[in-house]
Design a protein around this motif. Sequence first.
Motif, short mmCIF file in Angstrom:
data_model
loop_
_atom_site.label_atom_id
_atom_site.label_comp_id
_atom_site.label_asym_id
_atom_site.label_seq_id
_atom_site.Cartn_x
_atom_site.Cartn_y
_atom_site.Cartn_z
N VAL A 1 -12.81 1.07 0.74
CA VAL A 1 -13.79 2.01 0.18
C VAL A 1 -14.43 1.53 -1.11
CG1 VAL A 1 -12.62 3.99 1.23
CG2 VAL A 1 -12.03 3.34 -1.10
N VAL A 2 -13.92 0.41 -1.66
CA VAL A 2 -14.44 -0.01 -2.97
C VAL A 2 -15.51 -1.07 -2.83
CG1 VAL A 2 -12.37 0.61 -4.30
CG2 VAL A 2 -12.51 -1.65 -3.23
N ALA A 3 -16.09 -1.45 -3.98
CA ALA A 3 -17.12 -2.49 -4.01
C ALA A 3 -16.47 -3.86 -3.78
CB ALA A 3 -17.82 -2.46 -5.36
N PRO B 1 -10.66 -5.94 -7.32
CA PRO B 1 -9.47 -6.65 -6.82
C PRO B 1 -9.32 -6.53 -5.30
CG PRO B 1 -8.94 -5.39 -8.80
CD PRO B 1 -10.35 -5.04 -8.46
N LYS B 2 -9.52 -5.31 -4.77
CA LYS B 2 -9.33 -5.13 -3.32
C LYS B 2 -10.47 -5.81 -2.54
CE LYS B 2 -9.32 -0.81 -1.80
NZ LYS B 2 -8.74 0.52 -1.52
N GLY B 3 -11.69 -5.68 -3.05
CA GLY B 3 -12.84 -6.30 -2.39
C GLY B 3 -12.66 -7.81 -2.30
N GLY C 1 -14.52 6.36 5.44
CA GLY C 1 -14.22 6.85 4.10
C GLY C 1 -12.72 7.02 3.99
N ASP C 2 -12.24 7.33 2.77
CA ASP C 2 -10.79 7.31 2.63
C ASP C 2 -10.09 8.49 3.29
OD1 ASP C 2 -11.07 7.63 -0.97
OD2 ASP C 2 -11.51 9.07 0.61
N GLY C 3 -10.82 9.50 3.68
CA GLY C 3 -10.19 10.58 4.42
C GLY C 3 -9.88 10.19 5.86
N SER D 1 -2.00 6.79 -3.59
CA SER D 1 -2.13 8.25 -3.73
C SER D 1 -2.64 8.92 -2.47
CB SER D 1 -3.14 8.55 -4.86
OG SER D 1 -2.85 7.78 -5.98
N LYS D 2 -2.92 8.14 -1.43
CA LYS D 2 -3.59 8.72 -0.25
C LYS D 2 -2.70 8.81 0.98
CE LYS D 2 -8.09 7.49 -2.08
NZ LYS D 2 -9.20 6.55 -2.15
N PHE D 3 -1.37 8.75 0.77
CA PHE D 3 -0.46 8.73 1.92
C PHE D 3 0.30 10.03 2.11
CE2 PHE D 3 -1.01 4.18 1.05
CZ PHE D 3 -1.21 3.68 2.34
N HIS E 1 -2.27 -4.77 -6.69
CA HIS E 1 -2.58 -4.02 -7.91
C HIS E 1 -4.07 -3.73 -8.02
CE1 HIS E 1 1.38 -4.66 -9.34
NE2 HIS E 1 1.24 -5.94 -9.60
N ASN E 2 -4.37 -2.58 -8.63
CA ASN E 2 -5.68 -2.41 -9.25
C ASN E 2 -5.42 -2.28 -10.75
OD1 ASN E 2 -8.07 -1.53 -10.42
ND2 ASN E 2 -8.84 -0.73 -8.49
N GLY E 3 -4.76 -1.20 -11.15
CA GLY E 3 -4.46 -1.12 -12.59
C GLY E 3 -4.16 0.28 -13.04
N PRO F 1 -13.45 12.55 -1.55
CA PRO F 1 -13.44 11.13 -1.19
C PRO F 1 -14.10 10.28 -2.28
CG PRO F 1 -14.53 12.45 0.51
CD PRO F 1 -14.26 13.36 -0.64
N PHE F 2 -13.65 9.05 -2.37
CA PHE F 2 -14.16 8.12 -3.38
C PHE F 2 -15.68 7.97 -3.27
CE2 PHE F 2 -14.57 3.55 -4.86
CZ PHE F 2 -14.29 3.80 -6.20
N SER F 3 -16.17 7.94 -2.03
CA SER F 3 -17.61 7.70 -1.82
C SER F 3 -18.49 8.80 -2.42
CB SER F 3 -17.90 7.57 -0.33
OG SER F 3 -17.46 8.74 0.33
N GLU G 1 -10.53 10.45 -12.90
CA GLU G 1 -9.61 9.43 -13.42
C GLU G 1 -9.72 8.20 -12.53
OE1 GLU G 1 -5.50 10.70 -13.02
OE2 GLU G 1 -5.74 10.82 -10.86
N ASN G 2 -9.77 7.02 -13.15
CA ASN G 2 -9.83 5.81 -12.35
C ASN G 2 -9.55 4.58 -13.20
OD1 ASN G 2 -10.32 4.46 -9.79
ND2 ASN G 2 -11.51 6.29 -9.30
N THR G 3 -9.53 3.43 -12.53
CA THR G 3 -9.26 2.17 -13.24
C THR G 3 -10.57 1.63 -13.82
OG1 THR G 3 -9.71 0.97 -11.22
CG2 THR G 3 -7.42 1.57 -11.64
N VAL H 1 -1.03 5.04 -12.53
CA VAL H 1 -1.36 3.77 -11.89
C VAL H 1 -2.19 4.00 -10.62
CG1 VAL H 1 0.82 3.64 -10.60
CG2 VAL H 1 -0.42 1.56 -11.09
N LEU H 2 -3.12 3.08 -10.36
CA LEU H 2 -3.82 3.11 -9.08
C LEU H 2 -3.62 1.75 -8.42
CD1 LEU H 2 -7.46 4.39 -8.43
CD2 LEU H 2 -6.30 2.72 -7.00
N ASP H 3 -2.66 1.70 -7.52
CA ASP H 3 -2.38 0.47 -6.76
C ASP H 3 -2.52 0.78 -5.28
OD1 ASP H 3 -1.97 -1.15 -8.91
OD2 ASP H 3 0.12 -1.63 -8.45
N TYR H 4 -2.36 -0.27 -4.47
CA TYR H 4 -2.61 -0.11 -3.04
C TYR H 4 -1.42 -0.56 -2.20
CZ TYR H 4 -7.33 -0.36 -4.98
OH TYR H 4 -8.45 -0.16 -5.72
N MET H 5 -1.38 -0.05 -0.96
CA MET H 5 -0.49 -0.65 0.03
C MET H 5 -1.38 -1.18 1.16
SD MET H 5 2.74 0.81 2.21
CE MET H 5 3.72 1.30 0.81
C1 LMR Z 1 -10.18 6.34 -5.48
O1 LMR Z 1 -10.34 7.08 -4.50
O2 LMR Z 1 -10.50 6.68 -6.63
C2 LMR Z 1 -9.57 4.98 -5.28
O3 LMR Z 1 -8.48 5.12 -4.43
C3 LMR Z 1 -10.53 4.03 -4.68
C4 LMR Z 1 -9.84 2.72 -4.41
O4 LMR Z 1 -9.54 2.43 -3.25
O5 LMR Z 1 -9.60 2.01 -5.40
#
Ligand code: LMR
Length: 326
Positions: free
Chosen positions: A31-33, A37-39, A69-71, A90-92, A142-144, A188-190, A205-207, A230-234
């Motif tokens: 979902v990110v640019a 880090p994830k892109g 989208g993240d949903g 945070s989305k699980f 990681h994101n941060g 959703p992030f979008s 709130e975000n990185t 923290v905002l990290d990913y799996m």
């Molecule tokens: C968000 O929804 O703010 C983040 O999870 C977006 C992302 O994937 O970094």
Amino acid sequence: MKRLQAGVAILGLALCAMTQAAPIEIKFSHVVAENTPKGQMALKFKELVEQRLAGKVEVKVYPNSQLYGDGKELEAMLLGDVELIAPSLSKFKKYTNQLQIFDLPFLFKDIESVDRFQQSDAGQGLLKSLEPKGLVGLGYLHNGLKQLSANAPLRTPDDASGKKFRIMSSDVLSAQFEAVEAVPLKKPFSEVFTLLQTKAIDGQENTWSNIYSKKFFEVQPYITESNHGVLDYMVVTSADFWNNLPDDIRMELSKALSEAVTLGNQIAAEKASADRQLIIDSNRSELITLTDAERQQWVDAMKPVWSQFEDQIGTDLIQAAVASNQ
Ligand code: LMR
């Protein structure tokens, strides 16, 4: 002789079929640019796989919620419509309670502590927490640490009272904002940029890398350097897809992923300071640095959230996370 000829012909046909087999397609949706880090991790994974498994595996990366989208991305994975995703931890919530640990406010001192916890037995065990749902956790990225942005300066918890904040789909994050009498909205992030721009919400709130790459700083005049979570990913795939891959391909994919994650983690560390500086230099948003006493007020207000979720997450797990802070 005839039998031998027939055998050779069958072998020839089989070889032909094998060489013509269509490459395995891996759709990697996020979902990110791309300049995040994830892109960058996703693009590195594609590059490595296509170098090493040319003709056997093709990777298509879909950034910016282009595909899902993240949903929707976890649901799409379970339906077999996408093979690789890396949602924020945070989305699980729909799939496991345990990963909620990563959302507890003021749990980790810094990203090195997060890393120590993720690499510990407890953290590695959490990669398996999605297995009962048919999902395989392949690793963390990681994101941060998160910062608070808003349309008014946030120095103390009172400043957040009554304000609407966009949050990811997490009950812990909901409780975190309720603890300062703010109004959390799961979105959703979008949609975040437009919600901020139109003032339908007051903050989020975000990185640093998400605030920069999605231009939130252009529509949020104040950013409080709170480092409160923290905002990290799996990185996740489905058991159906992963377990049915040929062993040698699965091994190469794991290797490529681990190298891509190493690069993504380096980029995360770089962007946490570089994107912060770009935002300061833009003069679009004022950086608010908290005094120790002000920060302590946020800690005091938000930390009681831990006890609300202790039963769902597990006391031992929380203790293991706290222990990673040295
Ligand atoms: C968000 O929804 O703010 C983040 O999870 C977006 C992302 O994937 O970094």
